[in-house]
Design a protein around this motif. Structure first.
Motif, mmCIF file in Angstrom:
data_model
loop_
_atom_site.group_PDB
_atom_site.id
_atom_site.type_symbol
_atom_site.label_atom_id
_atom_site.label_comp_id
_atom_site.label_asym_id
_atom_site.label_seq_id
_atom_site.Cartn_x
_atom_site.Cartn_y
_atom_site.Cartn_z
ATOM 1 N N ALA A 1 -34.835 -57.074 -18.393
ATOM 2 C CA ALA A 1 -34.237 -55.945 -19.118
ATOM 3 C C ALA A 1 -35.321 -54.894 -19.318
ATOM 4 N N LEU A 2 -35.018 -53.671 -18.937
ATOM 5 C CA LEU A 2 -35.902 -52.529 -19.182
ATOM 6 C C LEU A 2 -35.300 -51.756 -20.340
ATOM 7 N N VAL A 3 -35.994 -51.748 -21.458
ATOM 8 C CA VAL A 3 -35.449 -51.228 -22.704
ATOM 9 C C VAL A 3 -36.324 -50.105 -23.217
ATOM 10 N N LYS A 4 -35.683 -49.109 -23.857
ATOM 11 C CA LYS A 4 -36.399 -47.991 -24.466
ATOM 12 C C LYS A 4 -36.210 -48.058 -25.967
ATOM 13 N N ALA A 5 -37.320 -48.093 -26.717
ATOM 14 C CA ALA A 5 -37.287 -48.104 -28.179
ATOM 15 C C ALA A 5 -38.176 -46.986 -28.711
ATOM 16 N N TRP A 6 -37.983 -46.651 -29.959
ATOM 17 C CA TRP A 6 -38.789 -45.605 -30.570
ATOM 18 C C TRP A 6 -40.143 -46.139 -31.024
ATOM 19 N N LYS A 7 -40.127 -47.260 -31.760
ATOM 20 C CA LYS A 7 -41.367 -47.773 -32.344
ATOM 21 C C LYS A 7 -41.383 -49.291 -32.261
ATOM 22 N N ALA A 8 -42.581 -49.854 -32.099
ATOM 23 C CA ALA A 8 -42.759 -51.307 -32.088
ATOM 24 C C ALA A 8 -44.031 -51.645 -32.842
ATOM 25 N N ASP A 9 -44.061 -52.855 -33.406
ATOM 26 C CA ASP A 9 -45.345 -53.335 -33.910
ATOM 27 C C ASP A 9 -45.958 -54.219 -32.826
ATOM 28 N N LYS A 10 -47.172 -54.672 -33.058
ATOM 29 C CA LYS A 10 -47.886 -55.434 -32.026
ATOM 30 C C LYS A 10 -47.258 -56.793 -31.740
#
Length: 122
Positions: A43-52
């Motif tokens: 799955a190729l997903v686009k998100a705004w923000k992630a933590d480590k």
């Protein structure tokens, strides 16, 4: 698949070529065909923000299908605009837990073609 459901019964397709060779059952006088859940390899997903740890926040409509795609894939690769330290995202704000994310790709300045405002001159 992401919810742990390997197959489901649906009215859609019953009595058509789609149902040939598949299990069918009657529930409350209605006939259903069994369909297996779809499992993706990647799955190729686009998100705004992630933590480590890979916990994700989505922006607006990106929350519609990206979490479902991530949960249904063997490997999930996520492009994010910002990666923050663990603990900077409140647990109640997490849209998708990091358990579903295998790779993070930082793209701090993505081109947002669809978010550009177009104004016609009168």
């Amino acid at each position: 698949v992401g919810a742990g459901i390997p197959a489901f019964f649906t009215k859609t397709g019953y009595g058509t070529l789609v149902a040939e060779g598949k299990e069918t059952r009657e529930f409350d006088g209605e006939w259903y065909v069994m369909e297996r859940s779809l499992r993706a390899d990647v799955a190729l997903v686009k998100a705004w923000k992630a933590d480590k740890s890979g916990n994700l926040l989505f922006n607006k409509t990106a929350r519609n299908f990206n979490p479902l795609a991530a949960m249904a894939a063997k490997v999930c690769v996520v492009e994010v605009e910002e990666i923050v330290e663990i603990g900077e995202i409140e647990p109640d704000q997490v849209h998708l837990p990091g358990i579903y994310v295998q790779r993070l790709v930082l793209n701090a300045c993505p081109e947002k073609r669809i978010e550009h405002r177009t104004v016609r001159s009168a």
